[in-house]
Design a protein around this motif. Structure first.
Motif, PDB file in Angstrom:
ATOM      1  N   GLN A  24       3.450   7.163  -3.426  1.00 62.68           N
ATOM      2  CA  GLN A  24       2.045   7.220  -3.425  1.00 62.68           C
ATOM      3  C   GLN A  24       1.546   6.815  -4.899  1.00 62.68           C
ATOM      4  O   GLN A  24       2.311   7.123  -5.813  1.00 62.68           O
ATOM      5  N   LYS A  61       0.831  -1.294  -0.051  1.00 71.03           N
ATOM      6  CA  LYS A  61      -0.016   0.076   0.052  1.00 71.03           C
ATOM      7  C   LYS A  61       0.839   1.183  -0.044  1.00 71.03           C
ATOM      8  O   LYS A  61       2.041   1.282   0.496  1.00 71.03           O
ATOM      9  N   ASP A  62       0.254   2.164  -0.608  1.00 72.13           N
ATOM     10  CA  ASP A  62       0.944   3.498  -0.589  1.00 72.13           C
ATOM     11  C   ASP A  62       1.084   4.175   0.927  1.00 72.13           C
ATOM     12  O   ASP A  62       0.263   3.776   1.679  1.00 72.13           O
ATOM     13  N   LYS A  63       1.404   5.484   0.816  1.00 76.09           N
ATOM     14  CA  LYS A  63       1.432   6.366   2.079  1.00 76.09           C
ATOM     15  C   LYS A  63       0.141   6.643   2.583  1.00 76.09           C
ATOM     16  O   LYS A  63      -0.202   6.864   3.819  1.00 76.09           O
ATOM     17  N   HIS A  64      -0.887   6.762   1.847  1.00 72.74           N
ATOM     18  CA  HIS A  64      -2.222   6.906   2.103  1.00 72.74           C
ATOM     19  C   HIS A  64      -3.210   5.694   2.076  1.00 72.74           C
ATOM     20  O   HIS A  64      -4.474   5.778   2.468  1.00 72.74           O
ATOM     21  N   GLY A  65      -2.677   4.463   2.328  1.00 69.65           N
ATOM     22  CA  GLY A  65      -3.120   3.143   2.610  1.00 69.65           C
ATOM     23  C   GLY A  65      -3.916   2.751   1.228  1.00 69.65           C
ATOM     24  O   GLY A  65      -4.619   1.668   1.180  1.00 69.65           O
ATOM     25  N   THR A  66      -3.399   3.451   0.182  1.00 67.89           N
ATOM     26  CA  THR A  66      -4.162   2.845  -1.312  1.00 67.89           C
ATOM     27  C   THR A  66      -3.488   1.707  -1.748  1.00 67.89           C
ATOM     28  O   THR A  66      -1.868   1.476  -1.684  1.00 67.89           O
ATOM     29  N   ASP A  71       7.062   5.759   3.180  1.00 68.60           N
ATOM     30  CA  ASP A  71       6.295   6.891   3.695  1.00 68.60           C
ATOM     31  C   ASP A  71       6.457   7.959   2.845  1.00 68.60           C
ATOM     32  O   ASP A  71       5.755   9.074   2.946  1.00 68.60           O
TER      33      ASP A  71
END
Length: 154
Positions: free
Chosen positions: A138, A64-69, A135
């Protein structure tokens, strides 16, 4: 062990769908021309199978990316690192190595990133390299809906 997860875009419903298996539908070229559609895939969702654009199909990488995607094959990712002299930014497309036979990655079976901008354009690296900067990492789009993100980034 996690269950494989896939996504595909349905032009009929005009939305993304998620499931746990898919196959390419064996339509004839004549049928595709007659209907004015491109190659299709059948995605098995939890509720029902749905027809999706074949070129939109992608598997979840488990990251997942830093936004939880969730990061899927075909996603365009972006990250920055401070190299001690300044900030370097990177844009890359997530790919599965088995699909990169001509680039010599077909025997590795790994998630890769294909760089689209800056000095590294056209080269590949393991997805674990940008994932180390989680962190900062994205998802900024995907190759199906946002091909313009790949243009003019040389």
């Amino acid at each position: 062990m996690r269950r494989p997860k896939f996504r595909g875009f349905s032009k009929v419903i005009n939305s993304w769908h998620y499931g746990h298996g898919w196959f390419e539908i064996d339509y004839t070229e004549e049928y595709l021309l007659e209907k004015g559609i491109e190659k299709q895939a059948m995605l098995y969702t939890e509720a029902y199978p749905i027809e999706c654009e074949l070129k939109s199909m992608g598997e979840y990488t488990g990251l997942k990316d830093k936004h939880g995607t969730e990061i899927f094959e075909g996603d365009i990712i972006y990250w920055e690192i401070n190299n001690g002299v300044g900030i370097e930014s990177y844009t890359a497309v997530v790919k599965w190595s088995e699909n990169l036979v001509k680039e010599g990655w077909n025997q590795t079976y790994k998630w890769l990133v294909g760089y689209t901008g800056n000095y590294y354009r056209g080269s590949y690296d393991e997805l674990s390299t940008p994932a180390a900067y989680n962190d900062e990492l994205q998802v900024i789009g995907n190759i199906y809906e946002n091909p313009e993100l790949l243009e003019g980034t040389a």
